[in-house]
Motif scaffolding. Structure first.
Motif, PDB file in Angstrom:
ATOM      1  N   MET A   1     -11.121   7.338   6.666  1.00  0.00           N
ATOM      2  CA  MET A   1      -9.944   7.494   5.837  1.00  0.00           C
ATOM      3  C   MET A   1     -10.328   7.839   4.397  1.00  0.00           C
ATOM      4  O   MET A   1      -9.633   8.625   3.769  1.00  0.00           O
ATOM      5  N   PHE A   2     -11.367   7.180   3.896  1.00  0.00           N
ATOM      6  CA  PHE A   2     -11.791   7.488   2.529  1.00  0.00           C
ATOM      7  C   PHE A   2     -12.233   8.950   2.428  1.00  0.00           C
ATOM      8  O   PHE A   2     -11.991   9.603   1.423  1.00  0.00           O
ATOM      9  N   PHE A  18      -3.558   8.558   2.209  1.00  0.00           N
ATOM     10  CA  PHE A  18      -4.779   8.223   2.941  1.00  0.00           C
ATOM     11  C   PHE A  18      -5.575   7.136   2.233  1.00  0.00           C
ATOM     12  O   PHE A  18      -6.139   6.249   2.881  1.00  0.00           O
ATOM     13  N   ALA A  50      -6.341   3.493   3.839  1.00  0.00           N
ATOM     14  CA  ALA A  50      -7.738   3.091   3.971  1.00  0.00           C
ATOM     15  C   ALA A  50      -7.995   1.757   3.290  1.00  0.00           C
ATOM     16  O   ALA A  50      -8.698   0.896   3.841  1.00  0.00           O
ATOM     17  N   PHE A  73      -9.074  -1.633   5.172  1.00  0.00           N
ATOM     18  CA  PHE A  73     -10.301  -2.303   4.737  1.00  0.00           C
ATOM     19  C   PHE A  73     -10.039  -3.779   4.456  1.00  0.00           C
ATOM     20  O   PHE A  73     -10.822  -4.645   4.866  1.00  0.00           O
TER      21      PHE A  73
END
Length: 51
Positions: free
Chosen positions: A1-2, A34, A38, A42
């Motif tokens: 995602m990062f 995004f 993310a 996380f």
């Protein structure tokens, strides 16, 4: 995602430099979405490992 967030941020930067305002705005919004997803994933994964 990062990775996707960084890619869309770079696309937004390049598009804005070339004068494509619509594409730049859309890419910046996608990069923000995004990045937010993310970070949330996380945090959920980090908290889930502690329990």
């Amino acid at each position: 995602m990062f990775r996707w967030a960084i890619i869309f941020a770079v696309v937004a930067l390049i598009a804005s430099l070339l004068g494509f305002g619509g594409v730049a705005g859309l890419s910046a919004n996608l990069a923000y979405i995004f990045l937010a997803v993310a970070v949330i994933l996380f945090i959920v994964a980090f908290v889930g490992r502690k329990m």
